[in-house]
Scaffold this active site. Structure first.
Site, PDB file in Angstrom:
ATOM      1  CE1 TYR A  61      -3.023  -3.034   0.236  1.00  0.00           C
ATOM      2  CE2 TYR A  61      -3.352  -2.618   2.572  1.00  0.00           C
ATOM      3  CZ  TYR A  61      -3.607  -3.365   1.443  1.00  0.00           C
ATOM      4  OH  TYR A  61      -4.450  -4.441   1.512  1.00  0.00           O
ATOM      5  CD  GLN A 291     -13.715   8.471   3.819  1.00  0.00           C
ATOM      6  OE1 GLN A 291     -12.719   7.807   4.041  1.00  0.00           O
ATOM      7  NE2 GLN A 291     -14.080   8.845   2.608  1.00  0.00           N
TER       8      GLN A 291
HETATM    9  N1  LIG Z   1      -5.783  -8.665   1.330  1.00  0.00           N
HETATM   10  C1  LIG Z   1      -6.158  -8.048   0.247  1.00  0.00           C
HETATM   11  O1  LIG Z   1      -5.899  -8.483  -0.892  1.00  0.00           O
HETATM   12  C2  LIG Z   1      -6.966  -6.790   0.389  1.00  0.00           C
HETATM   13  C3  LIG Z   1      -7.637  -6.253  -0.730  1.00  0.00           C
HETATM   14  C4  LIG Z   1      -8.409  -5.122  -0.537  1.00  0.00           C
HETATM   15  C5  LIG Z   1      -8.468  -4.510   0.708  1.00  0.00           C
HETATM   16  N2  LIG Z   1      -7.774  -5.023   1.773  1.00  0.00           N
HETATM   17  C6  LIG Z   1      -7.827  -4.380   3.107  1.00  0.00           C
HETATM   18  O2  LIG Z   1      -9.178  -4.109   3.437  1.00  0.00           O
HETATM   19  C7  LIG Z   1      -9.337  -2.701   3.682  1.00  0.00           C
HETATM   20  C8  LIG Z   1     -10.749  -2.277   3.332  1.00  0.00           C
HETATM   21  O3  LIG Z   1     -11.042  -2.475   1.983  1.00  0.00           O
HETATM   22  P1  LIG Z   1     -11.108  -1.286   0.943  1.00  0.00           P
HETATM   23  O4  LIG Z   1     -10.352  -0.105   1.488  1.00  0.00           O
HETATM   24  O5  LIG Z   1     -10.751  -1.863  -0.365  1.00  0.00           O
HETATM   25  O6  LIG Z   1     -12.648  -0.974   0.791  1.00  0.00           O
HETATM   26  P2  LIG Z   1     -13.871  -0.487   1.679  1.00  0.00           P
HETATM   27  O7  LIG Z   1     -13.573  -0.594   3.119  1.00  0.00           O
HETATM   28  O8  LIG Z   1     -15.020  -1.204   1.129  1.00  0.00           O
HETATM   29  O9  LIG Z   1     -13.952   1.057   1.241  1.00  0.00           O
HETATM   30  C9  LIG Z   1     -13.057   2.000   1.749  1.00  0.00           C
HETATM   31  C10 LIG Z   1     -13.160   3.314   0.985  1.00  0.00           C
HETATM   32  O10 LIG Z   1     -14.483   3.808   0.965  1.00  0.00           O
HETATM   33  C11 LIG Z   1     -14.494   5.239   1.098  1.00  0.00           C
HETATM   34  N3  LIG Z   1     -15.187   5.522   2.370  1.00  0.00           N
HETATM   35  C12 LIG Z   1     -14.913   5.026   3.606  1.00  0.00           C
HETATM   36  N4  LIG Z   1     -15.780   5.483   4.520  1.00  0.00           N
HETATM   37  C13 LIG Z   1     -16.644   6.269   3.855  1.00  0.00           C
HETATM   38  C14 LIG Z   1     -17.756   7.036   4.263  1.00  0.00           C
HETATM   39  N5  LIG Z   1     -18.176   7.064   5.527  1.00  0.00           N
HETATM   40  N6  LIG Z   1     -18.420   7.728   3.307  1.00  0.00           N
HETATM   41  C15 LIG Z   1     -18.008   7.702   2.008  1.00  0.00           C
HETATM   42  N7  LIG Z   1     -16.948   7.012   1.576  1.00  0.00           N
HETATM   43  C16 LIG Z   1     -16.272   6.298   2.493  1.00  0.00           C
HETATM   44  C17 LIG Z   1     -13.032   5.670   1.125  1.00  0.00           C
HETATM   45  O11 LIG Z   1     -12.579   5.955  -0.199  1.00  0.00           O
HETATM   46  P3  LIG Z   1     -12.930   7.332  -0.985  1.00  0.00           P
HETATM   47  O12 LIG Z   1     -13.142   8.397   0.014  1.00  0.00           O
HETATM   48  O13 LIG Z   1     -11.747   7.545  -1.869  1.00  0.00           O
HETATM   49  O14 LIG Z   1     -14.145   6.989  -1.822  1.00  0.00           O
HETATM   50  C18 LIG Z   1     -12.334   4.414   1.630  1.00  0.00           C
HETATM   51  O15 LIG Z   1     -10.988   4.334   1.264  1.00  0.00           O
HETATM   52  C19 LIG Z   1      -8.200  -2.066   2.881  1.00  0.00           C
HETATM   53  O16 LIG Z   1      -7.929  -0.745   3.290  1.00  0.00           O
HETATM   54  C20 LIG Z   1      -7.092  -3.047   3.158  1.00  0.00           C
HETATM   55  O17 LIG Z   1      -6.559  -2.837   4.457  1.00  0.00           O
HETATM   56  C21 LIG Z   1      -7.041  -6.156   1.617  1.00  0.00           C
END
Ligand SMILES: NC(=O)c1ccc[n+]([C@@H]2O[C@H](COP(=O)([O-])OP(=O)(O)OC[C@H]3O[C@@H](n4cnc5c(N)ncnc54)[C@H](OP(=O)(O)O)[C@@H]3O)[C@@H](O)[C@H]2O)c1
Length: 325
Positions: A61, A291
Site C-alpha cells: 500500500y 469517514q
Molecule cells: N488482502 C487483500 O488483498 C486486500 C484487498 C483489498 C483490501 N484489503 C484491506 O481491506 C481494507 C478495506 O477495503 P477497501 O479499502 O478496499 O474498501 P472499503 O472498506 O469497502 O472502502 C473504503 C473506501 O471507501 C471510502 N469511504 C470510507 N468510509 C466512507 C464514508 N463514511 N463515506 C463515504 N466514503 C467512504 C473511502 O474511499 P474514498 O473516500 O476515496 O471513496 C475508503 O478508502 C483495505 O484498506 C485493506 O486494508 C485487503
C-alpha cells in the site's frame, strides 16, 4: 464496540478493523490517488479513540508508505492497536509491483515491515496473494520460522482457496483468512470459505465490505469520471459498465432501506457482513476522520431478521440484473 476472538488465537479483535490501503497514497499501480498524510494520521488516531483496536496494512500500500504512516501514528498513540500486515508483493525502482513468495524475499520483507512500523513483533502476518501458487508451501514454512523467532505472533493468509488452506495447514496452523466479502462480492459464501473456516476455527477478517466505497451511497457516475487518474477504481469492473448500472441500482435500494432505519448505507453494508458469525471482523477502509465517524458505528449494529430479508431481496434483484448483462 463488540469484540470477537480471531479463530483459535488469543487475539480479541473489534468487529471493525481500520483498513489503510488508500492511506498509502498515489503514484503506483493500485493507488487510490493522492492522500494527505496529516489526514491519514488524524484518521488513525480517531479510529483508535472510537474503540477500533486493530489496523490492517501492507507493504504494497503506497510501496511502504502506508506502513510508515501506521508506524508514525503508533508513536503517538497511548492505546496501541493490534497490527496486521502482509508479505508477497514487492516493487522495483520504477515503482512497478510484482508478486513474489520466495523464502529469501519473505525474510527481507518481515525485517522491512518491522522497521517501517517501528515494532518488535508483528501481531498478524499474512500472505497477501498466494502467487506464485507453487511457492505457497515454502513461503508458509518461512513465515512459520519468523513466528518461532518471535518476529511474528500469528500467521494468516489472504485470497486463498479451500484447497490452498488445506495444503498449508499441516505446515503451520492458520490463524486467519482475509477474503473479499460484500453484498456485491459474495464469493466467500458461494465457494464455502466461511463454512470451512468455521469448521477449522480459522478467523475471518473480510476486506472491502463497502466494495471500495461503492456501497457508501456517495458514488455517482460523475464522481467516478472525476476520480484522479491514478485512482485504480477507474479500471475496476465494478465501477464500469455493464456492472456499474446494476451496482448503482443496488445502492439506491440500500439507501432507501437505510433512510427508513435512520442509519446509512455504509453502516448497513458493514453490519451485513458481520451478521455471519464466522466473520471475526470487517476491515473498513478510511482516509479521512469524517469517514470513521460514520462507519465505526456499524461495529455494534445488529440487523433485524426483517432487515436481512429486505437486503436479501435487494441482492437477489442485483444478481438477476447482472445475469442479464
Ligand atoms: N488482502 C487483500 O488483498 C486486500 C484487498 C483489498 C483490501 N484489503 C484491506 O481491506 C481494507 C478495506 O477495503 P477497501 O479499502 O478496499 O474498501 P472499503 O472498506 O469497502 O472502502 C473504503 C473506501 O471507501 C471510502 N469511504 C470510507 N468510509 C466512507 C464514508 N463514511 N463515506 C463515504 N466514503 C467512504 C473511502 O474511499 P474514498 O473516500 O476515496 O471513496 C475508503 O478508502 C483495505 O484498506 C485493506 O486494508 C485487503
Amino acid at each position: 464496540m463488540e469484540y470477537r476472538k480471531l479463530g483459535w488465537t488469543d487475539l480479541n479483535l473489534t468487529t471493525i478493523g481500520l483498513g489503510t490501503w488508500a492511506i498509502g497514497g498515489g503514484d503506483w499501480s493500485f493507488s487510490w490517488g493522492p492522500q494527505d498524510d496529516k489526514e491519514s494520521l488524524a484518521t488513525i488516531s480517531l479510529a483508535i479513540e472510537k474503540g477500533i483496536n486493530w489496523v490492517d496494512t501492507a507493504p504494497a500500500y503506497g510501496l511502504g508508505h502506508s506502513e510508515e504512516i501506521v508506524g508514525k501514528a503508533l508513536k503517538h498513540l497511548q492505546r496501541k492497536p493490534i497490527i496486521a500486515t502482509k508479505c508477497g508483493i514487492t516493487w522495483n525502482k520504477e515503482r512497478k509491483t510484482s508478486r513474489q513468495l520466495s523464502g529469501k524475499n519473505i525474510r527481507q520483507e518481515v525485517e522491512a515491515s518491522l522497521k517501517r512500523l517501528g515494532v518488535d513483533v508483528i501481531d498478524l502476518y499474512q500472505i497477501h496473494w498466494p502467487d506464485p501458487d507453487s511457492e505457497l508451501e515454502s513461503a508458509w514454512q518461512q513465515i512459520s520460522n519468523t513466528v518461532k523467532e518471535g518476529k511474528v505472533r500469528y500467521a494468516g493468509v489472504c485470497n486463498c482457496s479451500i484447497g490452498q488452506l488445506k495444503r498449508i495447514q499441516p505446515i503451520h496452523p492458520v490463524a486467519s483468512l482475509q477474503p473479499p466479502y460484500s453484498m456485491i462480492e459474495r464469493g466467500a459464501e458461494d465457494i464455502g470459505l466461511l463454512d470451512y473456516c468455521r469448521e477449522h476455527n480459522i478467523g475471518v477478517v473480510v476486506y472491502s465490505p463497502m466494495q471500495k466505497g461503492l456501497l457508501t451511497g456517495k458514488f455517482t457516475r460523475q464522481r467516478i469520471e472525476q476520480l484522479p487518474e491514478d485512482d485504480h477504481r477507474r479500471k475496476d469492473p465494478n465501477f464500469q459498465e455493464p456492472r456499474l448500472s446494476a451496482n448503482l441500482d443496488l445502492v439506491e435500494n440500500l439507501q432507501e432501506l437505510a433512510r427508513k432505519r435512520r442509519i446509512t448505507a455504509s453502516q448497513i453494508a458493514i453490519a451485513w457482513v458481520l451478521r455471519r458469525p464466522e466473520v471475526t471482523a470487517a476491515i473498513v477502509g478510511a482516509r479521512r476522520p469524517s469517514q470513521v465517524e460514520e462507519t465505526f458505528l456499524a461495529g455494534d449494529l445488529n440487523l433485524s431478521d426483517e432487515d436481512i430479508k429486505a437486503i436479501n431481496q435487494i441482492i437477489a434483484g442485483h444478481r438477476k440484473a447482472l445475469n442479464r448483462v
